[in-house]
Design a protein around this motif. Structure first.
Motif, mmCIF file in Angstrom:
data_model
loop_
_atom_site.group_PDB
_atom_site.id
_atom_site.type_symbol
_atom_site.label_atom_id
_atom_site.label_comp_id
_atom_site.label_asym_id
_atom_site.label_seq_id
_atom_site.Cartn_x
_atom_site.Cartn_y
_atom_site.Cartn_z
ATOM 1 N N ALA A 194 -5.864 0.161 3.680
ATOM 2 C CA ALA A 194 -6.314 1.314 2.889
ATOM 3 C C ALA A 194 -5.149 2.253 2.566
ATOM 4 O O ALA A 194 -5.023 2.738 1.440
ATOM 5 N N GLN A 195 -4.276 2.494 3.543
ATOM 6 C CA GLN A 195 -3.120 3.364 3.318
ATOM 7 C C GLN A 195 -2.123 2.696 2.373
ATOM 8 O O GLN A 195 -1.561 3.336 1.490
ATOM 9 N N ARG A 196 -1.922 1.413 2.557
ATOM 10 C CA ARG A 196 -0.966 0.668 1.730
ATOM 11 C C ARG A 196 -1.385 0.712 0.258
ATOM 12 O O ARG A 196 -0.558 0.921 -0.618
ATOM 13 N N SER A 197 -2.655 0.558 -0.017
ATOM 14 C CA SER A 197 -3.140 0.585 -1.404
ATOM 15 C C SER A 197 -2.931 1.951 -2.035
ATOM 16 O O SER A 197 -2.527 2.059 -3.193
ATOM 17 N N VAL A 198 -3.191 2.993 -1.284
ATOM 18 C CA VAL A 198 -3.016 4.346 -1.816
ATOM 19 C C VAL A 198 -1.540 4.634 -2.060
ATOM 20 O O VAL A 198 -1.175 5.208 -3.092
ATOM 21 N N VAL A 199 -0.682 4.233 -1.145
ATOM 22 C CA VAL A 199 0.767 4.425 -1.327
ATOM 23 C C VAL A 199 1.225 3.707 -2.590
ATOM 24 O O VAL A 199 1.970 4.259 -3.403
ATOM 25 N N GLU A 200 0.766 2.483 -2.779
ATOM 26 C CA GLU A 200 1.133 1.713 -3.972
ATOM 27 C C GLU A 200 0.692 2.426 -5.250
ATOM 28 O O GLU A 200 1.471 2.574 -6.189
ATOM 29 N N LEU A 201 -0.542 2.880 -5.272
ATOM 30 C CA LEU A 201 -1.061 3.515 -6.493
ATOM 31 C C LEU A 201 -0.388 4.849 -6.790
ATOM 32 O O LEU A 201 -0.014 5.119 -7.930
ATOM 33 N N VAL A 202 -0.222 5.688 -5.781
ATOM 34 C CA VAL A 202 0.288 7.046 -6.005
ATOM 35 C C VAL A 202 1.812 7.081 -6.082
ATOM 36 O O VAL A 202 2.377 7.654 -7.014
ATOM 37 N N PHE A 203 2.498 6.486 -5.120
ATOM 38 C CA PHE A 203 3.951 6.600 -5.079
ATOM 39 C C PHE A 203 4.666 5.592 -5.973
ATOM 40 O O PHE A 203 5.674 5.914 -6.578
ATOM 41 N N VAL A 204 4.161 4.385 -6.037
ATOM 42 C CA VAL A 204 4.849 3.358 -6.816
ATOM 43 C C VAL A 204 4.392 3.373 -8.272
ATOM 44 O O VAL A 204 5.201 3.428 -9.185
ATOM 45 N N GLN A 205 3.081 3.351 -8.478
ATOM 46 C CA GLN A 205 2.567 3.254 -9.841
ATOM 47 C C GLN A 205 2.307 4.611 -10.484
ATOM 48 O O GLN A 205 1.920 4.679 -11.639
ATOM 49 N N GLN A 206 2.510 5.670 -9.731
ATOM 50 C CA GLN A 206 2.446 7.036 -10.262
ATOM 51 C C GLN A 206 1.068 7.446 -10.791
ATOM 52 O O GLN A 206 0.964 8.258 -11.702
ATOM 53 N N PHE A 207 -0.003 6.896 -10.222
ATOM 54 C CA PHE A 207 -1.339 7.367 -10.578
ATOM 55 C C PHE A 207 -1.566 8.698 -9.874
ATOM 56 O O PHE A 207 -1.015 8.948 -8.795
ATOM 57 N N THR A 208 -2.373 9.552 -10.471
ATOM 58 C CA THR A 208 -2.721 10.817 -9.825
ATOM 59 C C THR A 208 -3.681 10.525 -8.676
ATOM 60 O O THR A 208 -4.259 9.437 -8.596
ATOM 61 N N TYR A 209 -3.875 11.513 -7.826
ATOM 62 C CA TYR A 209 -4.817 11.344 -6.723
ATOM 63 C C TYR A 209 -6.204 11.018 -7.262
ATOM 64 O O TYR A 209 -6.896 10.149 -6.729
ATOM 65 N N SER A 210 -6.623 11.711 -8.302
ATOM 66 C CA SER A 210 -7.969 11.481 -8.841
ATOM 67 C C SER A 210 -8.080 10.098 -9.481
ATOM 68 O O SER A 210 -9.111 9.433 -9.353
ATOM 69 N N GLU A 211 -7.020 9.634 -10.149
ATOM 70 C CA GLU A 211 -7.052 8.284 -10.720
ATOM 71 C C GLU A 211 -7.108 7.232 -9.614
ATOM 72 O O GLU A 211 -7.858 6.254 -9.713
ATOM 73 N N ALA A 212 -6.338 7.439 -8.562
ATOM 74 C CA ALA A 212 -6.360 6.511 -7.430
ATOM 75 C C ALA A 212 -7.744 6.495 -6.783
ATOM 76 O O ALA A 212 -8.241 5.429 -6.396
ATOM 77 N N ALA A 213 -8.369 7.643 -6.682
ATOM 78 C CA ALA A 213 -9.712 7.729 -6.108
ATOM 79 C C ALA A 213 -10.708 6.908 -6.931
ATOM 80 O O ALA A 213 -11.558 6.203 -6.375
ATOM 81 N N VAL A 214 -10.591 6.989 -8.246
ATOM 82 C CA VAL A 214 -11.485 6.216 -9.115
ATOM 83 C C VAL A 214 -11.221 4.720 -8.953
ATOM 84 O O VAL A 214 -12.153 3.929 -8.807
ATOM 85 N N ILE A 215 -9.955 4.325 -8.959
ATOM 86 C CA ILE A 215 -9.599 2.911 -8.829
ATOM 87 C C ILE A 215 -10.110 2.347 -7.508
ATOM 88 O O ILE A 215 -10.654 1.243 -7.455
ATOM 89 N N LEU A 216 -9.947 3.111 -6.430
ATOM 90 C CA LEU A 216 -10.344 2.642 -5.099
ATOM 91 C C LEU A 216 -11.808 2.936 -4.772
ATOM 92 O O LEU A 216 -12.298 2.524 -3.722
ATOM 93 N N ASP A 217 -12.460 3.686 -5.655
ATOM 94 C CA ASP A 217 -13.868 4.042 -5.473
ATOM 95 C C ASP A 217 -14.092 4.786 -4.153
ATOM 96 O O ASP A 217 -14.961 4.445 -3.351
ATOM 97 N N VAL A 218 -13.238 5.796 -3.934
ATOM 98 C CA VAL A 218 -13.344 6.653 -2.751
ATOM 99 C C VAL A 218 -13.208 8.106 -3.202
ATOM 100 O O VAL A 218 -12.672 8.369 -4.276
#
Length: 172
Positions: free
Chosen positions: A116-140
């Motif tokens: 779960a942490q690895r996916s969020v790190v990938e989305l936010v730090f590597v792919q530069q998605f916002t927190y809200s975009e990452a939340a939508v992608i991960l459905d959390v």
């Protein structure tokens, strides 16, 4: 959207899909399979994409959904745990040897994080998605994204502090 339009957009989204799939699977072969399945599903479900949204985000949601279905399937078959990615299999893109070694060390620490942490790190730090975009992608909820990032930062910061301390000792 027409399947042809989705096919035209997939080549630009493929690096993001692949990196996200790697963060989910931790295995190169599984990453390739998951990426391919994601692209196929995106073409099959092209009519469900709304052009007002992020195409990459939509593809990453598909990727995550396929992966979760795979995990459920494995759990029901009670398969053994899957292997993590071998750092030597990762492409070498940094120019210097020291940078490559440090990058590989960091990647290994990120890959050692809980899924779960690895996916969020990938989305936010590597792919530069916002927190809200990452939340939508991960459905959390967005708070979950923030919490997972906080926990991941703590682990990675400990590692960075140790490495920095070693570097300072070497300089003296």
């Amino acid at each position: 959207m027409k399947p042809r339009s989705v096919r035209d957009m997939l080549p630009r989204a493929l690096p993001s899909i692949w990196r996200f799939a790697l963060s989910l699977t931790g295995d190169i072969e599984m990453t390739n399979d998951l990426s391919q399945s994601t692209c196929l599903r995106a073409v099959e479900k092209a009519d469900q994409f709304r052009s007002a949204g992020s195409f990459e985000g939509w593809c990453l949601q598909i990727c995550r959904s396929i992966w979760l279905n795979e995990l459920r399937s494995r759990a029901s078959r009670q398969d053994k745990a899957f292997a993590t990615v071998d750092i030597d299999q990762l492409p070498d893109v940094a120019p210097g040897i020291e940078q490559n070694l440090f990058a590989k060390e960091i990647i290994s620490k990120v890959m050692a994080l809980p899924d779960a942490q690895r996916s969020v790190v990938e989305l936010v730090f590597v792919q530069q998605f916002t927190y809200s975009e990452a939340a939508v992608i991960l459905d959390v909820p967005i708070g979950t994204v923030m919490s997972r990032l906080h926990a991941a930062r703590k682990v990675l910061r400990k590692y960075a502090d140790v490495k920095l301390g070693e570097s300072r000792k070497e300089q003296k």
